[in-house]
Scaffold this active site. Structure first.
Site, PDB file in Angstrom:
ATOM      1  N   ASP A   1      63.884  19.249  70.524  1.00 44.56           N
ATOM      2  CA  ASP A   1      65.284  19.679  70.641  1.00 44.56           C
ATOM      3  C   ASP A   1      65.378  20.526  71.903  1.00 44.56           C
ATOM      4  O   ASP A   1      65.639  21.724  71.848  1.00 44.56           O
ATOM      5  CB  ASP A   1      65.712  20.478  69.411  1.00 44.56           C
TER       6      ASP A   1
ATOM      7  N   ASN B   1      67.575  26.404  73.634  1.00 45.94           N
ATOM      8  CA  ASN B   1      66.248  26.614  73.055  1.00 45.94           C
ATOM      9  C   ASN B   1      65.181  26.993  74.075  1.00 45.94           C
ATOM     10  O   ASN B   1      64.011  27.098  73.737  1.00 45.94           O
ATOM     11  CB  ASN B   1      65.827  25.365  72.281  1.00 45.94           C
TER      12      ASN B   1
END
Length: 272
Positions: free
Chosen positions: A198, A203
């Protein structure tokens, strides 16, 4: 292009799940993230305001169908080779699951500071992704994120009746049959790495000087083609900073764009 609605920084009041409140005790609770499935992430800061023992709690409702134990296991495995949050606690009850991690001295690539400096953020995303792929040992990784597994998940969504109305604008010109035909033509593996799973901009964490510092949200981490991460990491720069920064990700990673693999893995991301 309209960005897929995946997650966002919460705006306005957020109801704190009882378990998060219990874990916080006297700590200050700040909501920092909300995902599309109703999951929430909170920062817990101790009353002394030093930030030295700050924690994050990720909470996912039972209705989301996610298992945060998968992420806990992947974080624990990856921590031997690359900077990721340290797992402090995890658990579940009838309402949902939670994962508690220690805070890192870094900030998400999509906080206002880095949104105002998109070139810096994009380079850090590329450098961080390269560092992750270089550090994590494929031969020792017990997790997979293969294209074939993900195509099977896309097929399950087709079978459930999902169609173009649920896809990103970039793919809505395709019929379900056309999309399935494209996904059936899986590109050759360019060389396996342990992918983040992801690799969207939020992130990646940046240090004070704008360099890559760490990664978070490793719930899908597994062995796959590096373009599975690269295609989505660069796509997410459009959603978070606007067009024109993807080349900086590729440059920092050290690779020339591969348009065919980029297009295929973006379609797979969207449909799976």
């Amino acid at each position: 292009m309209t960005a897929p609605v995946l997650s966002e920084i919460p705006v306005g009041p957020v109801a704190v799940p009882p378990q998060v409140g219990a874990l916080a005790g006297d700590d200050l609770i700040t909501p920092v993230w909300r995902n599309q499935l109703g999951g929430l992430t909170f920062r817990l800061d101790p009353p002394d305001t030093s930030g030295a023992h700050a924690r994050f709690v990720k909470w996912s409702p039972t209705s989301a169908g996610l298992d945060l134990r998968h992420e806990a296991g992947r974080l624990a495995w990856a921590a031997s080779w690359t900077p990721v949050p340290r797992v402090l606690d995890s658990g579940e009850d009838e309402a949902g699951q939670w994962l508690v991690t220690a805070a890192l001295e870094a900030s998400s690539a999509v906080v206002p500071r880095w949104q105002a400096r998109p070139e810096t953020a994009a380079r850090a995303i590329g450098a961080g992704l390269r560092a992750l792929h270089d550090a994590l040992p494929v031969a020792e990784c017990p997790f997979t994120w293969s294209a074939e597994e993900r195509v099977a998940r896309a097929e399950a969504r087709f079978a459930a009746g999902e169609g173009p109305e649920a896809w990103a604008a970039e793919h809505q010109h395709l019929t379900a049959a056309e999309a399935r035909a494209r996904l059936a033509d899986v590109p050759d593996l360019t060389g396996p790495v342990v992918c983040h799973g992801d690799a969207c901009a939020p992130n990646t964490l940046l240090a004070e000087d704008g360099s890559w510092a760490a990664h978070v949200d490793l719930g899908r981490l597994g062995v796959a083609d590096p373009w599975a991460d690269l295609a989505v990491a660069t796509w997410s720069t459009e959603w978070n900073y606007g067009p024109g920064y993807d080349h900086l990700v590729y440059e920092a990673y050290g690779v020339e764009p591969d348009p065919e693999r980029i297009a295929w893995y973006r379609l797979l991301w969207d449909l799976s």
